[in-house]
Design a protein around this motif. Structure first.
Motif, PDB file in Angstrom:
ATOM      1  N   ASP A  57       6.930   9.930   5.323  1.00 45.30           N
ATOM      2  CA  ASP A  57       6.739  11.379   5.368  1.00 45.30           C
ATOM      3  C   ASP A  57       5.272  11.768   5.222  1.00 45.30           C
ATOM      4  OD1 ASP A  57       9.439  11.680   5.647  1.00 45.30           O
ATOM      5  OD2 ASP A  57       9.820  12.092   3.533  1.00 45.30           O
ATOM      6  N   LEU A  58       4.522  11.042   4.405  1.00 41.44           N
ATOM      7  CA  LEU A  58       3.134  11.415   4.126  1.00 41.44           C
ATOM      8  C   LEU A  58       2.142  10.854   5.139  1.00 41.44           C
ATOM      9  CD1 LEU A  58       3.106  11.009   0.230  1.00 41.44           C
ATOM     10  CD2 LEU A  58       3.220  13.133   1.531  1.00 41.44           C
ATOM     11  N   THR A  59       2.502   9.765   5.828  1.00 42.73           N
ATOM     12  CA  THR A  59       1.556   9.134   6.752  1.00 42.73           C
ATOM     13  C   THR A  59       1.999   9.204   8.212  1.00 42.73           C
ATOM     14  OG1 THR A  59       2.563   6.921   6.639  1.00 42.73           O
ATOM     15  CG2 THR A  59       0.949   7.494   4.931  1.00 42.73           C
ATOM     16  N   GLY A  60       3.288   9.432   8.459  1.00 42.42           N
ATOM     17  CA  GLY A  60       3.785   9.371   9.831  1.00 42.42           C
ATOM     18  C   GLY A  60       3.937   7.960  10.343  1.00 42.42           C
ATOM     19  N   GLY A  61       3.876   6.966   9.446  1.00 39.61           N
ATOM     20  CA  GLY A  61       3.990   5.573   9.856  1.00 39.61           C
ATOM     21  C   GLY A  61       5.427   5.097   9.883  1.00 39.61           C
ATOM     22  N   GLY A 159      -9.220   0.600 -12.094  1.00 40.83           N
ATOM     23  CA  GLY A 159      -7.816   0.260 -11.880  1.00 40.83           C
ATOM     24  C   GLY A 159      -7.562  -0.926 -10.983  1.00 40.83           C
ATOM     25  N   PHE A 160      -8.609  -1.674 -10.583  1.00 31.82           N
ATOM     26  CA  PHE A 160      -8.450  -2.787  -9.645  1.00 31.82           C
ATOM     27  C   PHE A 160      -8.528  -4.128 -10.376  1.00 31.82           C
ATOM     28  CE2 PHE A 160     -10.191   0.787  -7.296  1.00 31.82           C
ATOM     29  CZ  PHE A 160      -9.435   0.815  -6.148  1.00 31.82           C
ATOM     30  N   PHE A 161      -7.764  -5.099  -9.908  1.00 34.02           N
ATOM     31  CA  PHE A 161      -7.899  -6.463 -10.407  1.00 34.02           C
ATOM     32  C   PHE A 161      -7.521  -7.448  -9.310  1.00 34.02           C
ATOM     33  CE2 PHE A 161      -3.535  -5.287 -11.411  1.00 34.02           C
ATOM     34  CZ  PHE A 161      -2.787  -6.419 -11.140  1.00 34.02           C
ATOM     35  N   TRP A 162      -8.101  -8.651  -9.391  1.00 31.96           N
ATOM     36  CA  TRP A 162      -7.869  -9.708  -8.411  1.00 31.96           C
ATOM     37  C   TRP A 162      -6.906 -10.745  -8.984  1.00 31.96           C
ATOM     38  CZ3 TRP A 162      -9.663 -10.092  -3.417  1.00 31.96           C
ATOM     39  CH2 TRP A 162     -10.688  -9.215  -3.032  1.00 31.96           C
ATOM     40  N   LEU A 163      -6.178 -11.422  -8.109  1.00 34.76           N
ATOM     41  CA  LEU A 163      -5.369 -12.564  -8.506  1.00 34.76           C
ATOM     42  C   LEU A 163      -5.148 -13.472  -7.300  1.00 34.76           C
ATOM     43  CD1 LEU A 163      -1.643 -11.450  -8.963  1.00 34.76           C
ATOM     44  CD2 LEU A 163      -3.373  -9.989  -7.945  1.00 34.76           C
ATOM     45  N   ALA A 164      -4.894 -14.733  -7.582  1.00 39.40           N
ATOM     46  CA  ALA A 164      -4.633 -15.693  -6.509  1.00 39.40           C
ATOM     47  C   ALA A 164      -3.301 -15.382  -5.844  1.00 39.40           C
ATOM     48  CB  ALA A 164      -4.629 -17.111  -7.069  1.00 39.40           C
ATOM     49  N   ILE A 165      -3.179 -15.722  -4.568  1.00 43.66           N
ATOM     50  CA  ILE A 165      -1.961 -15.404  -3.828  1.00 43.66           C
ATOM     51  C   ILE A 165      -0.752 -16.110  -4.441  1.00 43.66           C
ATOM     52  CG2 ILE A 165      -2.295 -17.278  -2.163  1.00 43.66           C
ATOM     53  CD1 ILE A 165      -0.681 -13.777  -1.569  1.00 43.66           C
ATOM     54  N   GLU A 166      -0.953 -17.298  -5.034  1.00 38.91           N
ATOM     55  CA  GLU A 166       0.168 -17.992  -5.666  1.00 38.91           C
ATOM     56  C   GLU A 166       0.694 -17.206  -6.864  1.00 38.91           C
ATOM     57  OE1 GLU A 166      -2.259 -20.751  -3.318  1.00 38.91           O
ATOM     58  OE2 GLU A 166      -2.758 -19.379  -4.964  1.00 38.91           O
ATOM     59  N   ASP A 167      -0.225 -16.593  -7.642  1.00 44.62           N
ATOM     60  CA  ASP A 167       0.209 -15.771  -8.775  1.00 44.62           C
ATOM     61  C   ASP A 167       0.857 -14.478  -8.304  1.00 44.62           C
ATOM     62  OD1 ASP A 167      -0.642 -17.569 -10.719  1.00 44.62           O
ATOM     63  OD2 ASP A 167      -2.679 -16.762 -10.754  1.00 44.62           O
ATOM     64  N   PHE A 168       0.294 -13.885  -7.260  1.00 49.71           N
ATOM     65  CA  PHE A 168       0.901 -12.668  -6.716  1.00 49.71           C
ATOM     66  C   PHE A 168       2.310 -12.964  -6.239  1.00 49.71           C
ATOM     67  CE2 PHE A 168       1.995  -9.858  -3.223  1.00 49.71           C
ATOM     68  CZ  PHE A 168       1.731  -8.604  -3.768  1.00 49.71           C
ATOM     69  N   HIS A 169       2.489 -14.057  -5.545  1.00 49.33           N
ATOM     70  CA  HIS A 169       3.793 -14.448  -5.023  1.00 49.33           C
ATOM     71  C   HIS A 169       4.792 -14.671  -6.159  1.00 49.33           C
ATOM     72  CE1 HIS A 169       6.759 -17.344  -3.326  1.00 49.33           C
ATOM     73  NE2 HIS A 169       6.634 -16.615  -2.238  1.00 49.33           N
ATOM     74  N   ALA A 170       4.317 -15.166  -7.289  1.00 46.87           N
ATOM     75  CA  ALA A 170       5.196 -15.500  -8.403  1.00 46.87           C
ATOM     76  C   ALA A 170       5.570 -14.281  -9.244  1.00 46.87           C
ATOM     77  CB  ALA A 170       4.543 -16.557  -9.291  1.00 46.87           C
ATOM     78  N   TYR A 171       4.629 -13.337  -9.426  1.00 47.68           N
ATOM     79  CA  TYR A 171       4.843 -12.264 -10.399  1.00 47.68           C
ATOM     80  C   TYR A 171       5.076 -10.893  -9.771  1.00 47.68           C
ATOM     81  CZ  TYR A 171       3.450 -15.814 -13.718  1.00 47.68           C
ATOM     82  OH  TYR A 171       3.395 -16.957 -14.453  1.00 47.68           O
ATOM     83  N   PHE A 172       5.140 -10.807  -8.449  1.00 43.75           N
ATOM     84  CA  PHE A 172       5.589  -9.599  -7.761  1.00 43.75           C
ATOM     85  C   PHE A 172       6.755 -10.004  -6.861  1.00 43.75           C
ATOM     86  CE2 PHE A 172       1.329  -8.474  -9.003  1.00 43.75           C
ATOM     87  CZ  PHE A 172       1.397  -7.123  -9.302  1.00 43.75           C
ATOM     88  N   ASP A 173       7.776  -9.131  -6.772  1.00 42.28           N
ATOM     89  CA  ASP A 173       8.941  -9.541  -5.981  1.00 42.28           C
ATOM     90  C   ASP A 173       9.227  -8.658  -4.765  1.00 42.28           C
ATOM     91  OD1 ASP A 173       9.802  -7.356  -7.399  1.00 42.28           O
ATOM     92  OD2 ASP A 173      11.506  -8.331  -8.351  1.00 42.28           O
ATOM     93  N   THR A 174       9.135  -7.353  -4.887  1.00 40.38           N
ATOM     94  CA  THR A 174       9.444  -6.460  -3.767  1.00 40.38           C
ATOM     95  C   THR A 174       8.161  -5.862  -3.216  1.00 40.38           C
ATOM     96  OG1 THR A 174      11.570  -5.881  -4.778  1.00 40.38           O
ATOM     97  CG2 THR A 174      10.749  -4.436  -3.033  1.00 40.38           C
ATOM     98  N   ILE A 175       7.999  -5.897  -1.902  1.00 44.20           N
ATOM     99  CA  ILE A 175       6.838  -5.299  -1.249  1.00 44.20           C
ATOM    100  C   ILE A 175       7.338  -4.286  -0.217  1.00 44.20           C
ATOM    101  CG2 ILE A 175       4.798  -5.699   0.187  1.00 44.20           C
ATOM    102  CD1 ILE A 175       4.543  -8.433  -1.016  1.00 44.20           C
ATOM    103  N   ILE A 176       6.888  -3.049  -0.338  1.00 44.89           N
ATOM    104  CA  ILE A 176       7.203  -2.009   0.639  1.00 44.89           C
ATOM    105  C   ILE A 176       5.963  -1.799   1.486  1.00 44.89           C
ATOM    106  CG2 ILE A 176       7.897   0.375   1.010  1.00 44.89           C
ATOM    107  CD1 ILE A 176       8.608  -1.032  -2.354  1.00 44.89           C
ATOM    108  N   LYS A 177       6.070  -2.047   2.755  1.00 50.24           N
ATOM    109  CA  LYS A 177       4.907  -1.924   3.629  1.00 50.24           C
ATOM    110  C   LYS A 177       5.089  -0.760   4.583  1.00 50.24           C
ATOM    111  CE  LYS A 177       6.220  -3.211   7.865  1.00 50.24           C
ATOM    112  NZ  LYS A 177       5.801  -2.663   9.163  1.00 50.24           N
ATOM    113  N   CYS A 178       3.983  -0.101   4.936  1.00 51.23           N
ATOM    114  CA  CYS A 178       4.013   1.023   5.871  1.00 51.23           C
ATOM    115  C   CYS A 178       2.938   0.810   6.919  1.00 51.23           C
ATOM    116  CB  CYS A 178       3.788   2.349   5.139  1.00 51.23           C
ATOM    117  SG  CYS A 178       3.774   3.802   6.219  1.00 51.23           S
ATOM    118  N   ARG A 179       3.337   0.571   8.157  1.00 54.54           N
ATOM    119  CA  ARG A 179       2.401   0.412   9.272  1.00 54.54           C
ATOM    120  C   ARG A 179       1.933   1.800   9.706  1.00 54.54           C
ATOM    121  NH1 ARG A 179       2.443  -3.880  13.129  1.00 54.54           N
ATOM    122  NH2 ARG A 179       3.687  -5.030  11.619  1.00 54.54           N
ATOM    123  N   LEU A 180       0.619   2.026   9.714  1.00 53.97           N
ATOM    124  CA  LEU A 180       0.053   3.347   9.993  1.00 53.97           C
ATOM    125  C   LEU A 180      -0.039   3.580  11.502  1.00 53.97           C
ATOM    126  CD1 LEU A 180      -2.694   3.379   7.209  1.00 53.97           C
ATOM    127  CD2 LEU A 180      -0.413   4.403   7.151  1.00 53.97           C
TER     128      LEU A 180
END
Length: 388
Positions: A57-61, A159-180
């Motif tokens: 609704d906010l992006t039209g994507g 509010g920003f922080f970095w992490l390795a992709i292996e840690d991101f994969h392990a500690y985040f589970d759901t990703i909602i993506k919006c193609r613009l």
């Protein structure tokens, strides 16, 4: 100087309220002659919803969700890295794993992927956290080289922080993506460019709308003809149930999209499905695929038996000229094994499915927890959750 600073602060605080007010108006039906039939409004928006709906609704994507457990870490990074300049990624913390391993990530805060980068053969993602108590990276930033954290302008105190992709994969589970699909170039400095830069829109658009009832017996299907290498995105959008909400909100019909490649002979299509969408009870469903050469494809829309959808919009996008035609599905299609390499391939992780984690793949999946559900679960705990 002090007055100017106050004006800027007040202006920043007012913008979210104005957006919220406009969003509530967009989800409202008002008839002065029949006030008893008024629906939607503030209460409907305040009742929550799915992240995909707000992003669209906010992006039209076009938006959808996928799960890190259905894809490997290296494939996940390649996907994020490739699409980061024209795609938004909202991610939910893996609450159970963080609690089990003692990693201090706030599951009630909204997290967004800001960028992805490589360094010395390693892969990293930068996440923005909207946690009002400050950034909680769970100590995962300790594994990120100093050079990566200081190569880009975003800082931890913002509010920003970095992490390795292996840690991101392990500690985040759901990703909602919006193609613009309806926005010009919005990439930030340092991102790899995938689509043409400039004020022009990256995708050509064609819309189809059905103002009546769509039944599971005769759902629509989209015939796609590409004239060369091309990216294609097809999305369906049901009528927003918040607009007509009075009291209890009406649930959405789970819709799944499936893409098959034409074998060039009549009504015969490849038995190897190109891609599919999620099959969950949300307003929007989408598929994305790319073609290596000119070809024909059929996008099939399916719903559970004996269900009906009240009005439907089908949105079609392509990076190069392509032909789209929407017709009712009046007959079954024939499937056969192809004799050559496919012309189309999946171009989205939405719809990726690990069949070992579900009991049946011929039924809609249950929805994963959204932030409202997670916050409600934590509200009664001793740790609680701070939120915006």
């Amino acid at each position: 100087m002090h007055d100017e600073s106050l004006k800027k602060i007040n202006g920043c605080l007012a913008r979210p309220s104005l957006v919220e007010k406009a969003y509530a108006k967009a989800c409202t039906l008002r008839d002065s002659s029949k006030p008893e039939e008024n629906s939607g409004g503030w209460l409907a928006v305040g009742g929550g919803g799915h992240v995909e709906e707000a992003l669209v609704d906010l992006t039209g994507g076009t938006a959808g969700r996928f799960y890190t457990r259905d894809v490997s870490a290296d494939r996940l990074f390649l996907y994020i890295y490739t699409l980061q300049s024209d795609t938004l990624f909202v991610c939910h913390v893996n609450d159970a794993k963080c609690a089990r391993t003692g990693v201090n990530l706030n599951p009630c805060a909204c997290h967004v992927i800001n960028r992805a980068a490589t360094y010395n053969g390693q892969c990293f993602v930068q996440v923005f956290s909207a946690d009002v108590t400050g950034v909680h990276d769970g100590g995962l930033s300790d594994a990120v080289p100093f050079e990566v954290m200081h190569a880009y302008p975003e800082k931890s105190w913002d509010g920003f922080f970095w992490l390795a992709i292996e840690d991101f994969h392990a500690y985040f589970d759901t990703i909602i993506k919006c193609r613009l699909t309806s926005s010009p170039d919005v990439s930030i400095e340092g991102m790899p460019q995938r689509l043409p830069q400039g004020p022009q829109l990256p995708y050509m658009e064609m819309l189809f709308a059905n103002p009546g009832l769509i039944s599971a017996q005769y759902p629509p299907e989209v015939t796609v003809s590409t004239r060369g290498p091309c990216e294609v995105i097809i999305a369906t959008q049901q009528m927003d149930s918040r607009i007509t909400q009075v009291g209890q909100r009406k649930p959405y019909v789970p819709i799944i999209l499936k893409v098959y490649e034409s074998l060039g002979t009549g009504n015969v299509y490849s038995a190897n499905m190109v891609c599919r969408s999620n099959w969950i009870p949300t307003r929007d469903a989408m598929v994305a695929f790319q073609t290596a050469s000119a070809g024909g494809f059929k996008v099939v829309v399916e719903m559970p038996e004996d269900t009906e959808c009240d009005r439907l919009v089908i949105r079609c996008y392509s990076t190069m000229p392509a032909d789209f035609m929407v017709t009712p599905a009046m007959s079954k299609h024939l499937l056969a094994l192809p004799q050559g390499p496919p012309k189309g391939s999946r171009f989205s992780l939405v719809g990726t499915l690990d069949h070992t984690r579900i009991l049946r793949d011929d039924m809609p999946e249950p929805m994963s927890d959204d932030l409202d559900t997670i916050r409600a679960r934590h509200r009664g705990s001793s740790s609680g959750c701070e939120m915006m």
